[in-house]
Write an enzyme that holds these catalytic residues in place. Structure first.
Site, PDB file in Angstrom:
ATOM      1  N   CYS A   2      32.643  46.110  39.676  1.00  0.00           N
ATOM      2  CA  CYS A   2      31.212  45.774  39.566  1.00  0.00           C
ATOM      3  C   CYS A   2      31.087  45.453  38.103  1.00  0.00           C
ATOM      4  CB  CYS A   2      30.294  47.310  39.714  1.00  0.00           C
ATOM      5  SG  CYS A   2      30.701  47.979  41.326  1.00  0.00           S
ATOM      6  N   ARG A  27      32.480  39.405  39.338  1.00  0.00           N
ATOM      7  CA  ARG A  27      33.262  40.862  39.354  1.00  0.00           C
ATOM      8  C   ARG A  27      32.715  41.598  40.773  1.00  0.00           C
ATOM      9  NH1 ARG A  27      34.794  42.520  34.360  1.00  0.00           N
ATOM     10  NH2 ARG A  27      34.821  44.693  35.020  1.00  0.00           N
ATOM     11  N   ASN A 100      29.945  51.404  36.700  1.00  0.00           N
ATOM     12  CA  ASN A 100      31.120  50.639  37.384  1.00  0.00           C
ATOM     13  C   ASN A 100      32.497  51.654  37.260  1.00  0.00           C
ATOM     14  OD1 ASN A 100      33.527  48.608  37.828  1.00  0.00           O
ATOM     15  ND2 ASN A 100      33.614  47.979  35.753  1.00  0.00           N
ATOM     16  N   GLY A 101      33.163  51.770  38.384  1.00  0.00           N
ATOM     17  CA  GLY A 101      34.229  52.666  38.319  1.00  0.00           C
ATOM     18  C   GLY A 101      34.080  53.717  39.767  1.00  0.00           C
ATOM     19  N   LYS A 486      47.005  31.122  47.759  1.00  0.00           N
ATOM     20  CA  LYS A 486      46.142  30.170  47.276  1.00  0.00           C
ATOM     21  C   LYS A 486      45.204  29.753  48.476  1.00  0.00           C
ATOM     22  CE  LYS A 486      45.471  31.043  44.262  1.00  0.00           C
ATOM     23  NZ  LYS A 486      45.920  31.989  43.216  1.00  0.00           N
ATOM     24  N   GLU A 489      43.276  32.643  50.657  1.00  0.00           N
ATOM     25  CA  GLU A 489      42.230  33.480  50.010  1.00  0.00           C
ATOM     26  C   GLU A 489      41.007  32.377  49.774  1.00  0.00           C
ATOM     27  OE1 GLU A 489      42.657  34.977  45.957  1.00  0.00           O
ATOM     28  OE2 GLU A 489      43.854  33.615  45.267  1.00  0.00           O
ATOM     29  N   HIS A 505      65.176  34.590  60.979  1.00  0.00           N
ATOM     30  CA  HIS A 505      65.030  35.975  61.294  1.00  0.00           C
ATOM     31  C   HIS A 505      63.627  36.408  61.903  1.00  0.00           C
ATOM     32  CE1 HIS A 505      69.017  36.245  59.571  1.00  0.00           C
ATOM     33  NE2 HIS A 505      68.723  35.615  58.719  1.00  0.00           N
ATOM     34  N   LYS A 604      37.162  38.955  41.034  1.00  0.00           N
ATOM     35  CA  LYS A 604      37.898  38.386  40.197  1.00  0.00           C
ATOM     36  C   LYS A 604      38.848  39.730  39.345  1.00  0.00           C
ATOM     37  CE  LYS A 604      39.643  35.220  37.379  1.00  0.00           C
ATOM     38  NZ  LYS A 604      40.850  34.614  38.047  1.00  0.00           N
TER      39      LYS A 604
HETATM   40  O1  M6R Z   1      43.783  39.993  36.625  1.00  0.00           O
HETATM   41  P1  M6R Z   1      44.916  40.066  37.270  1.00  0.00           P
HETATM   42  O2  M6R Z   1      46.136  39.176  37.010  1.00  0.00           O
HETATM   43  O3  M6R Z   1      45.771  41.399  37.119  1.00  0.00           O
HETATM   44  O4  M6R Z   1      44.920  40.137  38.703  1.00  0.00           O
HETATM   45  C1  M6R Z   1      45.528  40.257  39.768  1.00  0.00           C
HETATM   46  C2  M6R Z   1      45.051  39.766  41.368  1.00  0.00           C
HETATM   47  O5  M6R Z   1      44.015  40.502  41.367  1.00  0.00           O
HETATM   48  C3  M6R Z   1      44.936  38.336  41.014  1.00  0.00           C
HETATM   49  O6  M6R Z   1      45.854  37.664  40.860  1.00  0.00           O
HETATM   50  C4  M6R Z   1      44.556  38.014  42.597  1.00  0.00           C
HETATM   51  O7  M6R Z   1      45.465  37.964  43.425  1.00  0.00           O
HETATM   52  C5  M6R Z   1      43.963  36.596  42.575  1.00  0.00           C
HETATM   53  N1  M6R Z   1      42.913  36.611  43.714  1.00  0.00           N
HETATM   54  C6  M6R Z   1      44.754  35.522  42.949  1.00  0.00           C
HETATM   55  O8  M6R Z   1      44.271  34.157  42.975  1.00  0.00           O
END
Ligand code: M6R
Length: 609
Positions: A2, A27, A100-101, A486, A489, A505, A604
């Protein structure tokens, strides 16, 4: 996950809070809310949905008060709804809290509070906090917060305000990011710097268990034992514009186009004049320590994990140290055999990923050498290791990681080269060859970007497919996985990344006529094997899109489409192939009308487990 914000000053707090929240909605964005103290009333505005929806509900011109807090939520406890959105208040309506948490012991606290007559209006873990603060409140908000913290277990960044002390905010944090912004006659707080960049670039990062009392003219911080803390104020060099799209349709496209700069910055000052040596003072390892390392574990999540897998190949190949990549959520509970000769490297763009931080802490508890490759300066992970190699990709807003990934690969090259030179596993001339090509990378990325139109055409051609496969071998295998991630998502097309040799396999059973297979088939010692895999898939009627070297005049014969990368050292090709795949995913998602920068169900920064 958050985002929280706060403002105390002499201006109308409402538009400032809304604007700050809008910059934090990467976030989490399933509900949003603000609370503002207006004279002796707390005005509360909350809604399920985006901050944009919240903005529409409020009359921004009406001065509702000069002290306020706000929140944009990504649900963990309780569904996205108005009731569950923050701020939350206690029974008496004098305390408002954003959080947040996760409060791990909220169920027992809630039961206890209900037993004492408290009435709850949400399903959240957060709501216990204002109820407890209210119980502890005897005219001193800071003390009430401190007493409440004694009861909380878990992770939190919290901002609190009180109707009876209208010119003040109290904030605290444990295992969550929280930044204070220092203005002129006004002060701010937020989960992340971009939220307040429009208003101030002077910031201070809060540490675990500190409590800050923030007024318009002062910020007083105490540590967990009640002692005063003198905080360093840092000047952020990003300007507010960097947080905007700079004319691109989406942040993702802007960030893809920022890669030449991100790579150049990541290399800057780290390659010696002689071009054969790397200077990474920040990794905090002496030559003796580098020589004593017997094992390297690279840990990360998501896209950063695919950089880790690639890093594993680089470290084994260049520095000849046994290396492995581990998903952080597996490492943290893995009961691994680790020792002081193991180097554990955590890779994270945000520096806030809960599992990655926990994995690093786990490694520390085994006395391993630890280091982080991170993008956000001063982020959470940097408080758990002194050895941080920054990627210098700049602010990345799109949920899908792009420039942070290629910068991570470049940083891993530098690290592997430095270790290889120290251990004598790579000669100066081999090292110089790679470094010369590293320097050429930004220009080669530009060449790919200039040819995006061709990638767009291929993306559109296959956009209607429900399934996609990505295959590669060796250092191209992590790129196949990243290409698949990519695409899935941001376009919601089902995609699988596979080591090409594994196709027979199992996955071949799914390869029917017309399923697109992206084969990363750049020249290296597995090129011929890749051609065989391509033939296997063609024999099942699949459509093959090859990622190939500019100089490969042979590949057309075997595939349906070719997307080319400029010729470079074979170990650097993954950087260029990754960018082609980012563009393929981007144009597919755009063609399908998907919300590119904010894919559904994702955030993010994944700051909860
Ligand atoms: O901030 P971070 O690199 O630790 O984040 C890791 C993953 O959450 C992040 O790479 C996520 O997989 C992205 N959405 C990929 O595009």
């Amino acid at each position: 996950m958050c985002g929280i914000v706060g403002y105390v000053g002499n201006r109308n707090a409402t538009p400032i809070l809304i604007e700050s929240l809008e910059r934090l909605d990467y976030r989490g964005y399933d509900s949003a809310g603000i609370a503002v103290i207006d004279g002796c009333e707390v005005s509360l505005y909350k809604t399920a949905g985006s901050v944009g929806k919240l903005r529409q509900m409020i009359d921004l011109n009406k001065n509702g008060g000069c002290t306020g807090i706000g929140h944009t939520r990504w649900a963990t406890h309780g569904k996205p709804s108005r009731e569950n959105s923050h701020p939350h208040m206690g029974d008496k309506g004098i305390i408002a809290v954003v959080h947040n948490g996760i409060i791990e012991n909220y169920e027992e606290l809630k039961e206890e509070l209900i037993g004492r007559g408290h009435v709850f209006s949400s399903e959240t873990d957060t709501e216990v906090i204002p109820h407890l603060i209210e119980e502890n409140y005897g005219g001193d908000l800071e003390r009430a917060v401190a007493l409440t913290l004694e009861r909380l277990r878990g992770s939190y960044a919290i901002a609190v305000m009180c109707k009876d002390e209208p010119d003040k905010l109290v904030a605290t944090t444990k295992d969550m990011p929280l930044v204070l912004g220092i203005g002129n006659g006004e002060n701010y707080l937020a989960s992340d710097v971009p939220a307040m960049l429009k208003f101030t670039n002077k910031v201070s990062y809060m540490c675990d268990e500190e409590i800050a009392v923030i007024t318009s003219s002062s910020i007083c911080i105490k540590n967990g034992s009640g002692g005063s803390v003198d905080k360093k104020i840092e000047t952020v060099t990003w300007d507010a514009k960097a947080a905007e799209k700079a004319g691109y349709e989406h942040f993702m496209l802007k960030e893809i186009h920022e890669q030449p700069h991100a790579i150049r910055e990541t290399l800057s000052g780290r390659i010696s004049e002689l071009e054969a040596e790397i200077k990474l003072k920040e990794i905090g390892l002496t030559e003796r320590q580098i020589n004593s390392i017997s094992r390297v574990i690279i840990t990360a999540c998501g896209t950063s994990y695919y950089a880790a897998v690639l890093g594993r190949y680089l470290i084994e190949k260049i520095a000849r140290i046994p290396a492995e990549a581990m998903v952080s959520s597996e490492l943290r509970y893995g009961e691994l055999v680790l020792d002081e000769n193991t180097l554990v490297i955590a890779i994270t763009q945000s520096g806030e990923t809960a599992d990655t931080i926990a994995a690093l802490k786990e490694a520390k508890s085994h006395a391993c050498h630890t280091m982080a490759i991170a993008n956000v300066v001063g982020s959470g992970i940097t408080r758990h290791t002194n050895n941080v190699l920054y990627t210098r990709a700049g602010l990345e807003i799109c949920v899908a990681a792009t420039k942070s990934f290629t910068s991570q690969i470049v940083a891993l090259h530098l690290l592997a080269l430095q270790m290889g030179r120290v251990r004598g596993t790579i000669t100066p001339s081999q090292s110089k060859q790679i470094i010369t090509q590293l320097r050429k990378l930004p220009g080669q990325v530009m060449e790919i970007l200039e040819k995006s139109r061709g990638i767009e055409k291929v993306a559109v051609k296959y956009a209607a497919n429900e399934h996609y496969f990505f295959i590669g071998r060796g250092i191209n295998y992590p790129i196949a996985m990243e290409g698949a991630l990519k695409l899935k998502e941001i376009s919601y097309i089902h995609a699988e990344g596979y080591p090409a040799g594994e196709l027979k396999h199992g996955p071949l059973a799914l390869l029917t006529a017309g399923v697109p297979v992206v084969a990363i088939s750049t020249y290296d010692n597995t090129y011929d094997k890749m051609l065989s895999n391509i033939k296997e898939t063609k024999a099942r009627g699949a459509d093959v899109i090859a990622i190939a070297d500019e100089s490969d005049t042979n590949i057309e014969k075997y595939v349906d489409d070719v997307l080319r990368i400029p010729d470079t050292h074979e170990m650097l090709k993954p950087v260029l192939s990754a960018i082609v795949l980012q563009l393929l995913a981007y144009y597919t998602a755009r063609h399908l009308g998907c919300e590119v920068d904010r894919p559904r169900n994702l955030a993010k920064s994944v700051t909860v487990e």
